[in-house]
Structure formats: structure tokens, C-alpha cells
Design a protein around this motif. Structure first.
Motif, PDB file in Angstrom:
ATOM      1  N   LEU A   5       1.315  -1.461  -0.375  1.00  0.00           N
ATOM      2  CA  LEU A   5      -0.168   0.077  -0.096  1.00  0.00           C
ATOM      3  C   LEU A   5       1.064   1.586   0.012  1.00  0.00           C
ATOM      4  O   LEU A   5       0.528   2.567   0.280  1.00  0.00           O
ATOM      5  CB  LEU A   5      -1.378  -0.091   1.512  1.00  0.00           C
ATOM      6  CG  LEU A   5      -2.512  -0.692   0.754  1.00  0.00           C
ATOM      7  CD1 LEU A   5      -2.341  -0.941   1.847  1.00  0.00           C
ATOM      8  CD2 LEU A   5      -3.272  -0.567  -0.326  1.00  0.00           C
ATOM      9  N   PHE A   7       3.133   2.182  -2.402  1.00  0.00           N
ATOM     10  CA  PHE A   7       2.667   3.036  -3.948  1.00  0.00           C
ATOM     11  C   PHE A   7       3.527   3.481  -4.355  1.00  0.00           C
ATOM     12  O   PHE A   7       3.724   5.045  -5.188  1.00  0.00           O
ATOM     13  CB  PHE A   7       1.300   4.391  -4.404  1.00  0.00           C
ATOM     14  CG  PHE A   7      -0.135   3.183  -3.728  1.00  0.00           C
ATOM     15  CD1 PHE A   7      -0.460   2.288  -4.580  1.00  0.00           C
ATOM     16  CD2 PHE A   7      -0.708   3.452  -2.522  1.00  0.00           C
ATOM     17  CE1 PHE A   7      -1.944   1.485  -4.089  1.00  0.00           C
ATOM     18  CE2 PHE A   7      -2.250   3.180  -1.954  1.00  0.00           C
ATOM     19  CZ  PHE A   7      -2.004   2.356  -2.575  1.00  0.00           C
ATOM     20  N   TRP A   9       5.876   5.971  -3.112  1.00  0.00           N
ATOM     21  CA  TRP A   9       6.101   7.397  -2.210  1.00  0.00           C
ATOM     22  C   TRP A   9       7.320   6.970  -1.967  1.00  0.00           C
ATOM     23  O   TRP A   9       7.589   5.960  -0.799  1.00  0.00           O
ATOM     24  CB  TRP A   9       4.759   7.982  -1.810  1.00  0.00           C
ATOM     25  CG  TRP A   9       3.682   7.947  -2.210  1.00  0.00           C
ATOM     26  CD1 TRP A   9       3.607   8.483  -3.502  1.00  0.00           C
ATOM     27  CD2 TRP A   9       2.518   7.656  -2.008  1.00  0.00           C
ATOM     28  NE1 TRP A   9       1.997   8.128  -4.193  1.00  0.00           N
ATOM     29  CE2 TRP A   9       1.370   7.808  -3.288  1.00  0.00           C
ATOM     30  CE3 TRP A   9       1.674   6.502  -0.924  1.00  0.00           C
ATOM     31  CZ2 TRP A   9       0.071   7.492  -3.035  1.00  0.00           C
ATOM     32  CZ3 TRP A   9       0.104   6.163  -1.014  1.00  0.00           C
ATOM     33  CH2 TRP A   9      -0.668   6.683  -2.350  1.00  0.00           C
ATOM     34  N   LEU A  40      -1.210   5.938   2.315  1.00  0.00           N
ATOM     35  CA  LEU A  40      -2.408   7.292   3.058  1.00  0.00           C
ATOM     36  C   LEU A  40      -2.883   6.716   4.135  1.00  0.00           C
ATOM     37  O   LEU A  40      -2.372   6.142   5.650  1.00  0.00           O
ATOM     38  CB  LEU A  40      -3.592   6.479   2.056  1.00  0.00           C
ATOM     39  CG  LEU A  40      -3.219   6.683   0.556  1.00  0.00           C
ATOM     40  CD1 LEU A  40      -3.961   6.316   0.007  1.00  0.00           C
ATOM     41  CD2 LEU A  40      -2.780   8.102  -0.077  1.00  0.00           C
ATOM     42  N   PHE A 233      -0.941  14.040   0.831  1.00  0.00           N
ATOM     43  CA  PHE A 233      -0.035  13.592  -1.199  1.00  0.00           C
ATOM     44  C   PHE A 233       1.140  14.540  -1.398  1.00  0.00           C
ATOM     45  O   PHE A 233       1.914  13.577  -1.991  1.00  0.00           O
ATOM     46  CB  PHE A 233      -1.197  13.652  -1.829  1.00  0.00           C
ATOM     47  CG  PHE A 233      -0.663  13.231  -3.376  1.00  0.00           C
ATOM     48  CD1 PHE A 233      -0.273  11.646  -2.551  1.00  0.00           C
ATOM     49  CD2 PHE A 233      -0.703  13.613  -4.348  1.00  0.00           C
ATOM     50  CE1 PHE A 233      -0.033  11.191  -4.468  1.00  0.00           C
ATOM     51  CE2 PHE A 233      -0.401  12.599  -5.518  1.00  0.00           C
ATOM     52  CZ  PHE A 233       0.298  11.230  -5.089  1.00  0.00           C
TER      53      PHE A 233
ATOM     54  N   TYR B  82      -8.435   9.843  -5.760  1.00  0.00           N
ATOM     55  CA  TYR B  82      -8.685  11.763  -5.198  1.00  0.00           C
ATOM     56  C   TYR B  82     -10.000  12.446  -6.160  1.00  0.00           C
ATOM     57  O   TYR B  82      -9.043  12.787  -7.291  1.00  0.00           O
ATOM     58  CB  TYR B  82      -7.225  12.485  -5.149  1.00  0.00           C
ATOM     59  CG  TYR B  82      -6.307  11.962  -4.302  1.00  0.00           C
ATOM     60  CD1 TYR B  82      -6.762  11.728  -2.994  1.00  0.00           C
ATOM     61  CD2 TYR B  82      -5.066  11.400  -4.643  1.00  0.00           C
ATOM     62  CE1 TYR B  82      -5.582  11.303  -1.912  1.00  0.00           C
ATOM     63  CE2 TYR B  82      -3.786  10.802  -4.141  1.00  0.00           C
ATOM     64  CZ  TYR B  82      -4.500  11.077  -2.554  1.00  0.00           C
ATOM     65  OH  TYR B  82      -3.347  10.319  -1.937  1.00  0.00           O
ATOM     66  N   HIS B  84      -9.902  15.718  -6.103  1.00  0.00           N
ATOM     67  CA  HIS B  84      -9.789  16.723  -6.565  1.00  0.00           C
ATOM     68  C   HIS B  84      -9.035  16.527  -8.494  1.00  0.00           C
ATOM     69  O   HIS B  84      -8.578  16.689  -8.444  1.00  0.00           O
ATOM     70  CB  HIS B  84      -8.245  17.408  -5.613  1.00  0.00           C
ATOM     71  CG  HIS B  84      -6.885  16.974  -5.133  1.00  0.00           C
ATOM     72  ND1 HIS B  84      -6.904  15.851  -3.882  1.00  0.00           N
ATOM     73  CD2 HIS B  84      -6.086  16.268  -5.699  1.00  0.00           C
ATOM     74  CE1 HIS B  84      -5.756  15.425  -3.941  1.00  0.00           C
ATOM     75  NE2 HIS B  84      -4.695  15.454  -4.781  1.00  0.00           N
ATOM     76  N   THR B 246      -8.672   0.736  -0.268  1.00  0.00           N
ATOM     77  CA  THR B 246      -7.694   1.883  -1.268  1.00  0.00           C
ATOM     78  C   THR B 246      -7.352   0.928  -2.199  1.00  0.00           C
ATOM     79  O   THR B 246      -7.427   1.093  -3.158  1.00  0.00           O
ATOM     80  CB  THR B 246      -6.966   2.060   0.380  1.00  0.00           C
ATOM     81  OG1 THR B 246      -8.465   3.158   1.013  1.00  0.00           O
ATOM     82  CG2 THR B 246      -6.692   3.436  -0.605  1.00  0.00           C
ATOM     83  N   ALA B 247      -6.721  -0.111  -1.917  1.00  0.00           N
ATOM     84  CA  ALA B 247      -6.117  -0.811  -3.013  1.00  0.00           C
ATOM     85  C   ALA B 247      -6.310  -1.269  -4.264  1.00  0.00           C
ATOM     86  O   ALA B 247      -6.237  -1.066  -5.345  1.00  0.00           O
ATOM     87  CB  ALA B 247      -5.338  -2.136  -2.306  1.00  0.00           C
ATOM     88  N   GLN B 250      -7.084   2.028  -6.354  1.00  0.00           N
ATOM     89  CA  GLN B 250      -5.327   1.995  -6.634  1.00  0.00           C
ATOM     90  C   GLN B 250      -5.019   1.251  -8.284  1.00  0.00           C
ATOM     91  O   GLN B 250      -5.474   1.774  -9.279  1.00  0.00           O
ATOM     92  CB  GLN B 250      -4.772   2.086  -6.066  1.00  0.00           C
ATOM     93  CG  GLN B 250      -3.182   2.062  -6.272  1.00  0.00           C
ATOM     94  CD  GLN B 250      -2.603   4.002  -7.057  1.00  0.00           C
ATOM     95  OE1 GLN B 250      -3.273   5.015  -6.478  1.00  0.00           O
ATOM     96  NE2 GLN B 250      -1.553   4.257  -7.218  1.00  0.00           N
ATOM     97  N   LYS B 284     -14.708   6.898   1.206  1.00  0.00           N
ATOM     98  CA  LYS B 284     -13.197   5.883   0.695  1.00  0.00           C
ATOM     99  C   LYS B 284     -13.603   4.965  -0.075  1.00  0.00           C
ATOM    100  O   LYS B 284     -14.061   3.264   0.115  1.00  0.00           O
ATOM    101  CB  LYS B 284     -12.418   4.775   1.770  1.00  0.00           C
ATOM    102  CG  LYS B 284     -11.402   6.289   2.692  1.00  0.00           C
ATOM    103  CD  LYS B 284      -9.919   6.200   1.642  1.00  0.00           C
ATOM    104  CE  LYS B 284      -9.694   8.086   1.996  1.00  0.00           C
ATOM    105  NZ  LYS B 284      -8.922   8.256   1.127  1.00  0.00           N
TER     106      LYS B 284
END
Ligand code: B12
Ligand code: SF4
Lengths: 319, 447
Positions: A5, A7, A9, A40, A233, B82, B84, B246-247, B250, B284
Motif C-alpha cells: 500500500l 504505492f 512514495w 495514505l 499527498f 482523489y 481533486h 483503497t488498494a 488504486q 473511501k
């Protein structure tokens, strides 16, 4: 096959310590380290990473407070140290956020009384404290210094620094080793600018919490939600000027139409649910301290956060 | 990875016959590339092209419709992690759960509540979306009866929940043509459930725990010919839900795991974490949320959060600037100026309606900003007010030259007076006090 999880980053949220126990030179029964996230919000499976904290907001002059809370708490609101104590012992808050509303009276000048109030609250509760100073730039300097000095060694969180108004609070935080809240109106760039200003006058990153400003649910919350997600983020992508933990307080929740005009029998429930839904969503967007005013919201949020945290570790979604 | 429009075009029949609804194969290809069309719309594609295109051109999350008629809703077809980054498109359906062990009266009361209850915010009616009926009794008859009880009071989208295929069959005899969501196909029963879903063209929920099992089951169902799937990820807790969901989002939007590109189903039933689960579900990525009936306070908070999160961040909901009437105002009626942010408009309008004083609302174009925000940003200023008075011909609509402005714009009052030649009255900051204000101040200045 599991799934990572993270990703890809590389950045992390910075860490800030709030409250000092005896061994650290303070008198609090606990101190918290907030921040440290590397993925996250709410997804970190590291058992040591913190779960969001819940602060109960109280004040030293209830005239300026929501009638809903005044009705619910009764006489308690007239005694700020007892109020602080029940926050800890009855409602189970992690932190107490004291608003020095007494300073909002016109021509307020009794700085000494602020020190006294703070002392009684420090003895009323052993929880780490957030202190909200005056609303008036003219007395900021004296008030913040007084708070800083009175609670020296306690690692307070002082509020609230804004773009046009951060020097006095920064001075008090620097002089007495407290942290501070940096608030900007729902905008990533403004949040970043303020953090840079603070850094330039010497405030360390690990002494800053970002308050991106929280509009009430139904009254601008969606903007705040996205601002929080963007700040988090940016931090994960490596922007250290935005990599501070966030604090949120949807202070308008108790004054908006749906809550204020709820039938009397439903009003407490409406206030709690409004704060609760906002708090959960804000935590999902990255807020690590959620502040509320209705005492009953505290327990609801704490239970929810506990369930999120314990379980995130047990999922099979792992490397 | 996603194909480019031209690559897709090469695989199309190039007949330009318009049967897909697009004027040419090329425009259809462009839609496919953007994830805005379904390959099945072209009847002339060979199977090979279909299988190549199917996985890469459909939206990263499959669109699924639940129910028929006015209250039916679509979920899925989302593109971002997201809000945004673009926006979220399809708000989750929230359905109240009933059980076939409840009395018909209880079931009817809940059904009627979902049918009738609505809560208007910013000019939009917010509602719950349907009823989920659970076969707690285990009996096919009881289940069919409960489903009929619901059906008799309302045409709402349904979720039929049973571990017993016979019970689902019995219920589908009654409501099969209304496209209820069937819950749920598992490793054990997916063949039977896929057959049922196909027979009635119903969407199907699959239920498994963990990404690998979910993927496996999706593949099984797709092989059986069912593509309208939603995934019950059966979380063990709210924390498990948010990690898994979430996984999935994504992996689906990046098309790393197309097999996970289906909407997520969440059962929020929990003795005390129900509200937490719903709030997390909304933010979510849950698309279908079922829950025992909510208290009035939770209901409003949940619907408001859903509205907030699914508002398009690129365009705040705005009103057209102009002169609006409350009641039937005469030429001497008061004129109240405000901004064109719809929340502000509807809040003020609500309070004005309850004063029962007919009046005009002059809505000026602050590009959707609220009063305080517009003042802070300099969007609300005297020039805008002057031009708006002209543009909407206020001088001819009313016989006086007095304008009431919002309390938060008080600093502008002098400049507005100068620029417009109108007398400015500064109203209260809080619209809730407008009734009192009009009764006192407006009447006073009139006499
Ligand atoms: C959401 C929000 C935003 C959103 C915009 C939302 C929108 N569509 O306007 C975003 C994130 C974009 C934003 C941006 C900014 N914001 Co802003 N924002 C808010 C927030 C949280 C809520 C605003 C809101 O929706 N209010 C609800 C509506 C209904 O309120 P309203 O329009 O004022 O209407 C009420 C009254 O005015 C009255 N009323 C309305 N019309 C009329 C008419 C009459 C005749 C009468 C009598 C009464 C009346 O009735 C209503 C209900 O009581 C407020 C904080 C707050 N608590 O208000 C800050 C706030 C308004 N923002 C602020 C600022 C500074 C900004 C920015 C300048 C910052 C920046 N980023 O540069 C920008 C400016 C925008 C720009 N283009 O640059 C400050 C303003 C400070 C000040 N007092 O001057 C505030 C107060 C936050 C803060 N404390 O710092 N913001
Ligand atoms: S239906 Fe197929 S062949 Fe006909 S225009 Fe559309 S894409 Fe081309």
C-alpha cells in the motif's frame, strides 16, 4: 500475492511531540508523538504509528460557547478545571483544547488571570493541552508569552498562527519549547507559505501542526477534505514544507442550520453525528488530531479510530 | 495499459454505420479510448477484437445499474483516487436493510420511509436509495413474502441477500424484472448465481475476502458470462475495509488489476461502528452501502457527507446571477443582495421564505464564492454590484433605491453607495436573523 500500500512514495509525514511527562520535564501523564505516516491516512500497518487523537474543546468563558454544549454540560462550564477533568475522566479525550475566550472581552487586559486559568487547567487534567490564545493581535504577544511561561516544560500546542499573525505565537513557542498550530484558509499553497515563514523565523518543522481550516459538513467541508488530502499527498511525494501532521476542528458544526434548528430532543444527537461524520472523514483525509466540542462525540470517535487502527494491521493486504 | 484512439480504430470494422450511436468508427474509437463507451455497442466487432478491446477500453471500474425506474441508480465508472484529481461521479447508493424475520408492518414502515423521506440541501433532494432484504429465516417462502411486502409499498431498487439459492429463485419470481442486486456469489455457489443473474439480467454481488480470492471469483463469474458485478469485500472491521477498498481502487484505476475493476459493496451493519463504517464507505470508495435504518441525525449527516464528497471540485454548485423573487413582491418590496454560491442562495432563500415578506434577491456573479470568501478574494465589490443593478434592470423593477447587503460585506457599504447612488442597508451577518431584521429595520425605514 499481496499488495503493497505504499504505492512507491518516498516521503513521510514529520513527527511532532505533544505533552511532556515527568521524565521529560513536564507533569502530563502521557505524551504523544503524532505524524510519521508513510502511506495514505489510516493505512499504516506499523503498530507503532499513531491512531488519530481526539481533543475536547473547552473554554474559560462560556458566554462565547455553543448553547448546545452549555445545556448538555450544565454548571460544569463555569468551572474550567472541572470541565478539563471530565474531558479526561468521564469522556476519555486524548487531549484538552482550551480556548481562552475570556480574552475576547472588549479591552481585555488582565493577563495575570490567563496564567491562573492555565494553572488550574494544568492541575485539573493530566492530559497534554492545546491552548488557543486571544483573538486580538494587540494582546497576542502578552497572552502567548504568559501561556508559554506558565506551562514551560509541558510541550503545549499553541494556537493559532496565521499568515498575518504568527510572530507573537512563534516567539512564545520558541522561548518555551512549545509547538504551534499553523492555520491557513483551505489552500495547499498558503499552508506551505506559512510553514516557510515560520521556519524562517526559527520554528522547527517538528514543532508545527498544520490546520488547513475545516469548513463544517455541508458548509465547505468538501474543500477542506481535498485540501487535507493534497497536503498529505504532497508530503508523501517529498515536500518537507507540507510534511507536518494535521489538526482539524470543524468549529462551525454546532452553529450550522441543521444542528442549530434541530428539534430540541434531537439536538445533541445531531451535534454529535455532525461532528462525528466530519471527524471520521477528516481523519481519512489525513487529520491526526480531531477536535470536537460535544463531549459525547469524543467516545464515538475514539471507538471508531481504535477499530480502524487495530484492524489495519490484521488485513491480508500486505507485502 | 490503455490503448490510444488510433490503435483502437484499427481494430474496428470501419463501416461507419452509426449503429453504436456515434457518427463514425473513429469517434467511437475516441470514446472507447477515454473509457466513455462500451465495446458491446458495436454489433460488428469480431470476438478477437472484442477481447482485446474489452479489458482495456471499458472504464477502469465497471458501471453497474441497480433497480429500474425513477429511483434506479448507477455506480462504478470512476476514474480517480482523489476527488481533486477530477471528480467522483457516482455517489454510493445507501440502502436500508430489513430482514424476513421482521413483521410485515415493520418492513412496510422502513420501506415507506425510504420511499418518502427526503432532505433538501442546496436545491437537491437527498434520499436513501433502496431496500436490502435479508433472508435471515433461511426459508424461501418467508423471503419471498418479505420481498413482496417491500414491493407492495414502493418501487425501490433492491438487494436480495440470501445464502439459499432457492430463496433467491422464489424472490426473483416476484421481482426478477426489476433488476435487483443479488447477494452473493461465493466460490461455492457462483455457477448457480451466475445462471440466475443471467436469466433475469440482474447485477450480481460476489463475496470473498482478500484481493486474490476476489479476483478469482470475478474471473469465474465473467467466464460464466456475468459482467455486471459488485464486490462485497467482507471486511473484518472498518480498518480492513479502508485498506482493501483503497488498494482495489488504486489497482483498478491504474489498470494494474483489471479484474478488480468493479464497484465495492459494503455492509455497514455493526452494533456501534455503523456510522463509522458508513462515513468511511462514503469517502473511501464504497458504491453500494447497506445499513440498518439510520437515526434522523445519522441520516442527515451521512447524506450531507455524501453530497459534499461527490460535488465536482472544479465547479462549485452555482446559481445563475439575476433577480429572483420570493413570493410576489411589489415595486416597494425590499431588495436583498447576495452572491451566486448556491449554498448561500438557498440558505438565504429559505429564511426569506419563512419571513413571509415578499422580496427580491439580487444575485451577483461572484463565480460561486460565498459572501465572506468573495469579500476576502475581492470578487464581491462595488463595480460588480453597480453593473448587476444595471444588467438586471433593478431601477425599473422597484420604485425605491435601497439595497440590503449581507452583514459580512459591511466594509463595502460606503463604496457601494458611491458607485451605485443607491442607499445601502447592512443586514445581519447570519441569514437566520433576516426575518427580525426586515420586520424591524425595513418597516422602519419605509415609514
Ligand atoms: C469553503 C470556503 C472556501 C472555498 C470556497 C467556497 C465557496 N464556494 O465560496 C475555497 C476553498 C475555494 C475558499 C477560498 C478562499 N477563502 Co474561504 N472559506 C470557506 C469557508 C470554510 C466556508 C464558506 C461557506 O461556504 N460558507 C457558507 C455560506 C452559506 O456562507 P455565506 O455565503 O457567508 O452566507 C451566510 C451569510 O453571509 C448570510 N448571508 C448571505 N447572503 C446574505 C444576504 C443578506 C442581505 C444578508 C442579510 C445575509 C446574507 O447568510 C448565510 C448564512 O448565514 C469559510 C469559513 C466560514 N466559516 O465561513 C472560509 C473563509 C470565508 N475563507 C477565507 C479566505 C481568506 C479565503 C481565501 C481568500 C484564501 C485563499 N485561498 O486565498 C480564498 C478566496 C477565494 C479565491 N478565489 O481566491 C476566510 C475569510 C477571512 C475573512 N473574514 O476575510 C474564511 C472566513 C476562513 C478563515 N477563517 O480564514 N474558501
Ligand atoms: S457500430 Fe461499429 S462499425 Fe458501425 S460505426 Fe460504430 S464502430 Fe463503426
Amino acid at each position: 500475492m499481496g499488495y503493497d500500500l505504499h504505492f512507491g512514495w518516498t516521503g513521510a509525514i514529520g513527527k511532532v511531540i505533544l505533552g511532556a511527562t515527568r521524565s521529560d520535564g513536564g507533569t502530563r501523564k502521557i505524551s504523544y508523538q503524532v505524524g510519521g505516516g508513510t502511506t495514505l491516512p489510516l493505512l499504516d500497518q506499523d503498530p507503532l504509528s499513531s491512531s488519530p487523537l481526539v481533543a475536547l474543546e473547552i473554554c474559560d468563558n462560556p458566554e462565547y460557547w455553543s448553547p448546545i454544549v452549555r445545556n448538555f454540560c450544565g454548571d460544569l462550564v463555569d468551572s474550567v478545571d472541572d470541565w478539563a477533568k471530565t474531558a479526561e475522566t468521564v469522556y476519555g479525550a486524548d487531549l484538552v483544547r482550551l480556548y481562552l475566550t475570556s480574552t475576547r472581552q472588549r479591552n481585555f487586559s488582565d493577563i495575570k488571570s490567563v496564567g491562573k486559568t492555565l494553572e488550574t487547567v494544568l492541575s485539573g487534567t493530566a492530559l497534554p493541552l492545546i491552548i488557543e490564545g486571544s483573538n486580538d493581535p494587540k494582546i497576542d504577544s502578552e497572552i502567548f508569552l504568559k501561556c508559554g511561561e506558565t506551562a514551560e516544560g509541558e510541550r503545549l500546542l499553541l494556537g493559532t498562527a496565521e499568515a498575518g499573525r504568527y510572530r507573537s505565537i512563534a516567539a512564545a513557542a520558541l522561548a518555551y519549547n512549545h509547538s504551534l498550530i499553523a492555520q491557513s484558509p483551505i489552500d495547499v499553497n498558503l499552508a506551505k507559505q506559512l510553514n516557510i515563514l515560520l521556519r524562517e523565523i526559527g520554528v522547527q518543522r517538528d514543532h508545527i501542526l498544520i490546520d488547513p481550516y475545516t469548513g463544517a459538513l455541508g458548509y465547505g467541508f468538501e474543500y477542506s477534505y481535498s485540501a487535507m488530502e493534497r497536503i498529505w499527498f504532497s508530503a508523501l511525494k517529498g515536500d518537507t514544507d507540507l510534511a507536518m501532521p494535521m489538526i482539524c476542528s470543524a468549529i462551525d458544526s454546532l452553529t450550522i442550520k441543521e444542528v442549530r434548528e434541530a428539534e430540541p430532543a434531537l439536538q445533541d444527537d445531531m451535534a454529535m453525528q455532525w461532528e462525528f461524520y466530519t471527524g471520521i472523514a477528516a481523519a481519512a483525509a489525513g487529520s491526526e488530531i480531531v477536535c470536537v466540542r460535544h463531549p459525547k462525540t469524543v467516545g464515538m470517535l475514539k471507538k471508531a479510530f481504535a477499530s480502524i487502527k487495530t484492524a489495519a494491521g490484521s488485513t491480508e493486504v500486505k507485502k | 495499459m490503455a490503448l490510444k484512439a488510433l490503435d483502437i480504430y484499427k481494430l474496428l470494422p470501419k463501416k461507419n454505420c452509426k449503429e453504436c450511436g456515434d457518427p463514425t468508427c473513429l469517434t467511437f474509437a475516441m470514446k472507447l479510448a477515454g473509457g466513455k463507451a462500451d465495446v458491446d455497442l458495436c454489433p460488428y466487432l469480431d470476438d478477437q477484437a472484442k477481447s482485446v478491446l474489452g479489458a482495456t477500453t471499458r472504464p477502469p471500474i465497471q458501471r453497474v445499474n441497480i433497480g429500474v425506474g425513477e429511483r434506479s441508480f448507477a455506480v462504478g465508472e470512476e476514474f480517480v483516487l482523489y476527488r481533486h484529481d477530477k471528480t467522483f461521479y457516482h455517489p454510493p447508493g445507501i440502502l436500508f436493510k430489513v430482514s424476513d424475520t421482521q413483521t410485515p408492518e415493520e418492513i412496510t414502515t422502513i420501506t415507506i420511509r425510504v420511499r418518502d423521506e427526503s432532505f433538501t440541501r442546496i436545491g437537491t433532494e437527498l434520499r436513501f436509495n433502496g431496500i436490502a432484504i435479508e433472508n435471515t429465516s433461511g426459508s424461501a417462502d418467508a423471503f419471498a413474502r418479505a420481498v413482496m411486502t417491500v414491493e407492495e409499498s414502493a418501487d425501490l431498487p433492491l438487494v436480495l441477500i440470501s445464502k439459499n439459492t432457492e430463496a433467491l429463485i422464489a424472490a426473483l419470481v416476484q421481482v426478477g424484472s426489476y433488476k435487483p442486486l443479488l447477494h452473493a456469489a461465493t466460490k461455492e455457489n457462483f455457477r448457480e448465481l451466475c445462471a440466475l443473474a443471467k436469466k433475469h439480467s440482474c447485477p450480481l454481488a460476489i463475496k470473498a475476502h482478500g484481493l486474490d480470492d476476489l479476483k478469482g471469483l470475478v474471473k469465474d463469474c465473467v467466464t460464466e458470462g456475468v459482467k455486471k458485478l459488485v464486490m462485497d469485500i467482507s471486511p473484518q472491521s472498518p480498518g480492513d475495509f479502508i485498506a482493501t477498498s483503497t488498494a482495489i481502487r488504486q489497482l483498478a484505476i491504474t489498470r494494474q488489476s483489471p479484474d478488480l475493476g468493479y464497484p465495492v459493496f459494503l455492509d455497514a451493519t455493526h452494533p456501534y461502528l455503523q456510522d463509522a463504517a458508513i462515513a468511511l464507505g462514503i469517502v473511501k470508495y464504497a458504491s453500494v452501502i447497506i445499513t440498518p435504518p439510520l437515526s434522523p441525525a445519522s441520516a442527515k449527516a451521512a447524506l450531507t457527507l455524501r453530497q459534499n464528497i461527490y460535488t465536482d471540485p472544479q465547479k462549485p454548485i452555482q446559481m445563475n446571477p439575476g433577480l429572483y423573487r420570493v413570493g410576489s413582491p411589489g415595486k416597494d418590496a425590499p431588495v436583498l443582495m447576495t452572491v451566486n454560491f448556491s449554498l448561500t442562495f438557498f440558505t438565504l432563500q429559505g429564511y426569506l421564505e419563512s419571513t413571509r415578506i415578499p422580496c427580491f434577491m439580487l444575485i451577483v456573479d461572484t463565480e460561486g464564492l460565498s459572501v465572506m470568501t468573495a469579500v476576502a478574494a475581492g470578487k464581491l465589490n462595488e463595480t460588480l454590484v453597480r453593473d448587476s443593478i444595471k444588467k438586471f434592470d433593478l431601477e425599473h423593477e422597484v420604485s425605491h433605491k435601497t439595497l440590503i447587503i449581507p452583514g459580512y460585506s459591511a466594509p463595502l457599504s460606503g463604496r457601494i453607495e458611491e458607485a451605485t447612488g443607491w442607499k445601502v442597508m447592512v443586514g445581519p451577518r447570519d441569514a437566520a436573523e433576516i426575518g427580525e431584521y426586515l420586520h424591524e429595520e425595513w418597516q422602519k425605514q419605509k415609514s
